[in-house]
Enzyme design. Structure first.
Site, short mmCIF file in Angstrom:
data_model
loop_
_atom_site.label_atom_id
_atom_site.label_comp_id
_atom_site.label_asym_id
_atom_site.label_seq_id
_atom_site.Cartn_x
_atom_site.Cartn_y
_atom_site.Cartn_z
N CYS A 1 7.74 -3.62 -6.13
CA CYS A 1 7.66 -4.00 -4.77
C CYS A 1 8.01 -2.78 -4.05
CB CYS A 1 8.41 -5.13 -4.39
SG CYS A 1 8.65 -5.53 -2.67
N CYS B 1 10.72 -3.38 -0.97
CA CYS B 1 11.56 -3.82 -1.76
C CYS B 1 12.54 -2.52 -2.22
CB CYS B 1 11.65 -4.65 -2.81
SG CYS B 1 10.68 -6.05 -2.66
#
Ligand code: ZN
Length: 144
Positions: free
Chosen positions: A69, A72
């Site tokens: 991600c 993230c």
């Protein structure tokens, strides 16, 4: 004077009693002698997640993330800086949702990064999307 608080050691999981103010910063674990606050988030699995959210007297802020991600990954250094702003008032954890899918399922997490805030073992706030450090700290403090 504030009341002593129970703090779970990030290294060995022992429960320590420490003063409930800034003097907790240099506190060491009575069992393993590690620093209780190192100015960085603690990676957890589902067992240590449960222990930290249930046994800490201080609020616990969790960054739910995954290695694939992008947002993230860009939030990771911001979450690290937020730990320096929020400790020792808040314990910061990092939970890899790929490795611990049962925690994501338990809280109905559909998008990451998601932050979970716990107080006395109960989920009190939840938000999704990457944030920079000051916003992370402000969001946590506004929900304490
Ligand atoms: Zn310890």
């Amino acid at each position: 004077m504030t009341n002593p608080k129970h703090i779970v050691c990030p290294h060995c999981g022992a429960i320590n009693r420490v003063p409930g103010d800034r003097s907790a910063v240099p506190a060491q674990c009575g069992t393993c002698k590690s620093k209780l606050f190192a100015g960085e988030p603690l990676p957890v699995d589902s067992a240590s997640f449960d222990r930290h959210t249930a046994k800490n007297d201080i609020p616990v802020l969790v960054d739910v993330w995954a290695p694939w991600c992008g947002p993230c990954r860009s939030m990771a250094p911001q979450f690290q800086r937020a730990a320096q702003m929020l400790e020792p008032d808040v314990r910061l954890l990092k939970l890899n949702s790929d490795e611990q899918p049962e925690i994501s399922a338990r809280y109905g997490i559909r998008s990451i990064p998601t932050m979970l805030l716990f107080k006395n073992g109960k989920l009190t706030a939840q938000t999704s999307g990457a944030m920079e450090a000051t916003r992370i700290a402000n969001w946590a403090r506004s929900n304490l």
